[in-house]
Enzyme design. Structure first.
Site, PDB file in Angstrom:
ATOM      1  N   CYS A  88      -6.586   2.195  -1.692  1.00 57.17           N
ATOM      2  CA  CYS A  88      -6.397   0.903  -1.023  1.00 57.17           C
ATOM      3  C   CYS A  88      -7.091   0.998   0.334  1.00 57.17           C
ATOM      4  CB  CYS A  88      -4.927   0.588  -0.781  1.00 57.17           C
ATOM      5  SG  CYS A  88      -3.759   1.336  -1.925  1.00 57.17           S
ATOM      6  N   GLU A 164      -3.352  -9.067   4.414  1.00 50.62           N
ATOM      7  CA  GLU A 164      -4.619  -8.925   3.708  1.00 50.62           C
ATOM      8  C   GLU A 164      -4.791  -9.961   2.605  1.00 50.62           C
ATOM      9  OE1 GLU A 164      -5.074  -4.072   3.932  1.00 50.62           O
ATOM     10  OE2 GLU A 164      -4.157  -4.933   2.144  1.00 50.62           O
TER      11      GLU A 164
END
Length: 309
Positions: A88, A164
């Site tokens: 990630c 995000e």
């Protein structure tokens, strides 16, 4: 800044926080500017959920269909020691070839910038060579908009978090691993039943907030259930939708006292302080005061926001 000049070798977590330039976004994933990772991830009263930015999540499966998980290193400033998906991270501004994808790239499902960033970070974190990760082998599925304060690590007034729009990438590949201990402390391959058992509360394992939501809403019931179709057909390809959700209650709060927003019907960008400023600034990231000098940490890598005078 060119990609060739920034290998990451010998750099600390703070080096990356100051050097890496995140791609800042409005609520519809349009690029509105860029800022360093440090300032982007600060949760504070002036921007309770930090600055919305672009990210990606890689789900790498082996030949048996098992998912590769990593446990983030204890040196990580945000969400250390949690288990999560394979990788990630963030595509970055300023790299050549570019890691900034256009709306046309998203609509076509090509997202070359995010794919390049994924290859870069899989090498940096897990030591996987680019030759084992053909860029065309990554399958882009969809985008997820979420936020989470890292109150589990840094306490109820945590100054760090994530906000995000996350690009989901699937890939099936046989890879060799060489962990970077500054980034990853452990790894394991799991089947779907093994993952479901390990994510039960009684297992005692900590999981990243984004992975918990992805696993329960998308990974297990949809994408992994028929991995072959997910990887080779368009059955789960959805470039138009940005799925939005708040974090679970345990990751709300932080130094900006952020609360439910994305799960409300009729949500708009004005439910978030920074995104509201973007909207009133003509769709451009506003100039914000640097918060760097107001943050402090202790010997256990626990951070706090100092009182402002």
């Amino acid at each position: 800044m060119a990609a060739e000049g920034w290998t990451g070798e010998g750099k600390s977590q703070l080096d990356f926080m100051f050097k890496d330039e995140c791609i800042l976004l409005d609520m519809d994933d349009n690029v509105v500017g860029h800022d360093n990772k440090y300032e982007t991830h600060i949760f504070c009263p002036e921007r309770p959920r930090g600055k919305l930015h672009r990210a990606f999540s890689v789900f790498l499966f082996d030949e048996q269909g098992r998912l590769l998980l990593q446990q983030r290193a204890k040196e990580k400033i945000t969400f250390p020691e949690v288990w999560t998906n394979t990788c990630c991270s963030h595509p970055l501004f300023g790299f050549e070839p570019t890691e900034v994808d256009s709306p046309e790239d998203v609509a076509a499902g090509t997202v070359p910038g995010v794919r390049r960033a994924a290859v870069r970070k899989l090498k940096h974190e897990l030591g996987i060579e680019a030759e084992q990760l053909p860029i065309e082998s990554f399958k882009f599925l969809t985008r997820l908009h979420y936020w989470a304060a890292d109150v589990v690590t840094h306490g109820e007034t945590a100054p760090w978090g994530e906000h995000e729009i996350d690009y989901i990438l699937f890939i099936q590949a046989k890879v060799d691993l060489k962990l970077n201990p500054e980034e990853v402390m452990a790894y394991k391959y799991v089947s779907m039943p093994e993952l479901m058992a390990q994510m039960m509360p009684e297992s005692g394992q900590l999981w990243s907030p984004w992975f918990r939501i992805i696993a329960s809403r998308f990974l297990v019931p949809l994408w992994w259930s028929n991995l072959g179709d997910t990887l080779t057909t368009q059955v789960h390809f959805d470039p138009k939708t940005i799925h939005r959700f708040d974090c679970t209650e345990e990751h709300m709060g932080g130094a900006g006292d952020a609360s439910i927003w994305l799960d409300h019907e009729g949500r708009t960008e004005f439910g978030d302080v920074w995104l509201g400023q973007v909207a009133t600034n003509g769709g451009k990231a506003p100039v914000t005061p640097a918060m760097k000098d107001l943050l402090a940490s202790d010997r256990n890598n626990r951070w706090r926001l100092e009182a402002q005078e």
